[in-house]
Motif scaffolding. Structure first.
Motif, PDB file in Angstrom:
ATOM      1  N   VAL A 140       0.832  -1.201   0.000  1.00 43.59           N
ATOM      2  CA  VAL A 140       0.000   0.000   0.000  1.00 43.59           C
ATOM      3  C   VAL A 140       0.871   1.257   0.000  1.00 43.59           C
ATOM      4  O   VAL A 140       2.006   1.238   0.477  1.00 43.59           O
ATOM      5  CB  VAL A 140      -0.939   0.062   1.236  1.00 43.59           C
ATOM      6  N   TYR A 141       0.314   2.305  -0.575  1.00 45.90           N
ATOM      7  CA  TYR A 141       0.880   3.649  -0.462  1.00 45.90           C
ATOM      8  C   TYR A 141       0.098   4.337   0.653  1.00 45.90           C
ATOM      9  O   TYR A 141      -1.144   4.287   0.672  1.00 45.90           O
ATOM     10  CB  TYR A 141       0.712   4.430  -1.758  1.00 45.90           C
ATOM     11  N   ASN A 178       3.663   5.146  -9.473  1.00 47.37           N
ATOM     12  CA  ASN A 178       3.812   5.749  -8.147  1.00 47.37           C
ATOM     13  C   ASN A 178       2.996   7.034  -8.052  1.00 47.37           C
ATOM     14  O   ASN A 178       2.324   7.295  -7.055  1.00 47.37           O
ATOM     15  CB  ASN A 178       5.289   6.079  -7.878  1.00 47.37           C
ATOM     16  N   GLU A 179       3.080   7.847  -9.107  1.00 46.79           N
ATOM     17  CA  GLU A 179       2.441   9.156  -9.093  1.00 46.79           C
ATOM     18  C   GLU A 179       0.928   9.036  -8.903  1.00 46.79           C
ATOM     19  O   GLU A 179       0.331   9.753  -8.092  1.00 46.79           O
ATOM     20  CB  GLU A 179       2.758   9.915 -10.387  1.00 46.79           C
ATOM     21  N   ALA A 180       0.292   8.131  -9.650  1.00 47.51           N
ATOM     22  CA  ALA A 180      -1.163   7.968  -9.548  1.00 47.51           C
ATOM     23  C   ALA A 180      -1.564   7.430  -8.173  1.00 47.51           C
ATOM     24  O   ALA A 180      -2.566   7.867  -7.598  1.00 47.51           O
ATOM     25  CB  ALA A 180      -1.659   7.029 -10.643  1.00 47.51           C
ATOM     26  N   ALA A 181      -0.775   6.503  -7.642  1.00 44.61           N
ATOM     27  CA  ALA A 181      -1.086   5.922  -6.336  1.00 44.61           C
ATOM     28  C   ALA A 181      -0.919   6.950  -5.222  1.00 44.61           C
ATOM     29  O   ALA A 181      -1.727   7.015  -4.291  1.00 44.61           O
ATOM     30  CB  ALA A 181      -0.195   4.718  -6.083  1.00 44.61           C
ATOM     31  N   ILE A 182       0.132   7.758  -5.300  1.00 46.56           N
ATOM     32  CA  ILE A 182       0.359   8.806  -4.303  1.00 46.56           C
ATOM     33  C   ILE A 182      -0.772   9.831  -4.349  1.00 46.56           C
ATOM     34  O   ILE A 182      -1.280  10.265  -3.315  1.00 46.56           O
ATOM     35  CB  ILE A 182       1.723   9.478  -4.536  1.00 46.56           C
ATOM     36  N   ASN A 183      -1.169  10.212  -5.547  1.00 49.25           N
ATOM     37  CA  ASN A 183      -2.263  11.171  -5.701  1.00 49.25           C
ATOM     38  C   ASN A 183      -3.543  10.637  -5.054  1.00 49.25           C
ATOM     39  O   ASN A 183      -4.224  11.355  -4.319  1.00 49.25           O
ATOM     40  CB  ASN A 183      -2.500  11.462  -7.174  1.00 49.25           C
ATOM     41  N   GLU A 184      -3.864   9.374  -5.314  1.00 44.85           N
ATOM     42  CA  GLU A 184      -5.092   8.811  -4.777  1.00 44.85           C
ATOM     43  C   GLU A 184      -5.028   8.706  -3.251  1.00 44.85           C
ATOM     44  O   GLU A 184      -6.019   8.993  -2.558  1.00 44.85           O
ATOM     45  CB  GLU A 184      -5.351   7.431  -5.377  1.00 44.85           C
ATOM     46  N   ALA A 185      -3.881   8.310  -2.710  1.00 43.45           N
ATOM     47  CA  ALA A 185      -3.733   8.223  -1.246  1.00 43.45           C
ATOM     48  C   ALA A 185      -3.908   9.598  -0.612  1.00 43.45           C
ATOM     49  O   ALA A 185      -4.520   9.733   0.456  1.00 43.45           O
ATOM     50  CB  ALA A 185      -2.368   7.638  -0.881  1.00 43.45           C
ATOM     51  N   ALA A 186      -3.380  10.631  -1.262  1.00 47.39           N
ATOM     52  CA  ALA A 186      -3.525  11.992  -0.739  1.00 47.39           C
ATOM     53  C   ALA A 186      -4.981  12.444  -0.782  1.00 47.39           C
ATOM     54  O   ALA A 186      -5.481  13.075   0.165  1.00 47.39           O
ATOM     55  CB  ALA A 186      -2.652  12.948  -1.536  1.00 47.39           C
ATOM     56  N   ILE A 187      -5.683  12.124  -1.859  1.00 48.84           N
ATOM     57  CA  ILE A 187      -7.094  12.504  -1.970  1.00 48.84           C
ATOM     58  C   ILE A 187      -7.924  11.802  -0.891  1.00 48.84           C
ATOM     59  O   ILE A 187      -8.816  12.407  -0.283  1.00 48.84           O
ATOM     60  CB  ILE A 187      -7.642  12.172  -3.374  1.00 48.84           C
ATOM     61  N   VAL A 188      -7.615  10.533  -0.628  1.00 49.33           N
ATOM     62  CA  VAL A 188      -8.318   9.803   0.437  1.00 49.33           C
ATOM     63  C   VAL A 188      -8.060  10.476   1.783  1.00 49.33           C
ATOM     64  O   VAL A 188      -8.972  10.632   2.604  1.00 49.33           O
ATOM     65  CB  VAL A 188      -7.880   8.328   0.465  1.00 49.33           C
ATOM     66  N   ALA A 189      -6.810  10.888   2.018  1.00 50.81           N
ATOM     67  CA  ALA A 189      -6.471  11.569   3.276  1.00 50.81           C
ATOM     68  C   ALA A 189      -7.210  12.895   3.400  1.00 50.81           C
ATOM     69  O   ALA A 189      -7.709  13.244   4.481  1.00 50.81           O
ATOM     70  CB  ALA A 189      -4.966  11.794   3.353  1.00 50.81           C
ATOM     71  N   LEU A 190      -7.313  13.627   2.309  1.00 47.39           N
ATOM     72  CA  LEU A 190      -8.005  14.906   2.342  1.00 47.39           C
ATOM     73  C   LEU A 190      -9.506  14.726   2.578  1.00 47.39           C
ATOM     74  O   LEU A 190     -10.137  15.512   3.302  1.00 47.39           O
ATOM     75  CB  LEU A 190      -7.758  15.661   1.036  1.00 47.39           C
TER      76      LEU A 190
END
Length: 214
Positions: A140-141, A178-190
């Motif tokens: 997971v990211y 990596n970029e797409a996964a990081i973006n999605e993890a950040a959106i989930v956090a937000l």
């Protein structure tokens, strides 16, 4: 032509050749070790909650607007730069109008005074953490963000100051980069922040006391 002239031209040729080779090596190294840049981008739903009958000014300082996080490799090299400032502003612009009757974005405390707002909200990012599968050996990211939420009177007097944390993760098999996964993890956090902030705002003791005094 003397021997000295021949040696001078040879030395110049060798010098140019060495500089060209060095430039190619440097360019190759920079390309191989280039920093991946991720600009967080996503959408945020508006919470379905009862509005408070207040006018709130929101102040996004430069630290929030321009917030970025740099992830370093295990050898200390810059690896991934995450720019998330604008996504935080988009988040609060979606959440705050659902929480209050009127929301005014201001650029300074002085502007807040003249706005006639009941209070000024100032969100601050205190900490940002990224966990990559390549380092954690997990599939997971993960992203953690720690916020300091500040509420002041229009004149700058203290009302409340509290901490909120948010968390987001996304499995490796969901994305190809990596970029797409990081973006999605950040959106989930937000989105996690949006939920916790909107639901807990009135429960913060100092905020509750202030609301009761209005």
């Amino acid at each position: 032509m003397g021997c000295g002239d021949t040696m001078t031209k040879l030395e110049q040729y060798i010098g140019r050749y060495i500089r060209q080779v060095a430039a190619l090596i440097l360019a190759s190294t920079l390309t191989a070790c280039g920093v991946s840049n991720v600009v967080i981008d996503g959408s945020f739903p508006t919470p379905n909650i009862s509005k408070l009958p207040l006018t709130v000014a929101v102040l996004y300082d430069d630290a929030l607007r321009q917030f970025s996080y740099m992830e370093y490799s295990e050898t200390g090299q810059e690896e991934i730069n995450i720019e998330s400032g604008q996504s935080h502003i988009q988040l609060f612009n979606a959440v705050l109008p659902a929480m209050f009757d009127n929301v005014i974005e201001v650029q300074s405390q002085a502007e807040a005074v003249s706005s006639g707002a009941d209070a000024v909200f100032i969100p601050v990012i205190e900490e940002f953490q990224l966990a990559l599968p390549s380092k954690t050996r997990l599939d997971v990211y993960e992203i953690w963000i720690k916020y300091n939420m500040r509420l002041e009177s229009a004149e700058g007097d203290y009302i409340a100051d509290w901490v909120l944390t948010s968390y987001g993760k996304t499995p490796t098999e969901t994305f190809r980069s990596n970029e797409a996964a990081i973006n999605e993890a950040a959106i989930v956090a937000l989105r996690d922040l949006a939920s916790s902030f909107s639901l807990s705002f009135s429960q913060v003791p100092e905020v509750r006391d202030w609301l009761n005094s209005q």
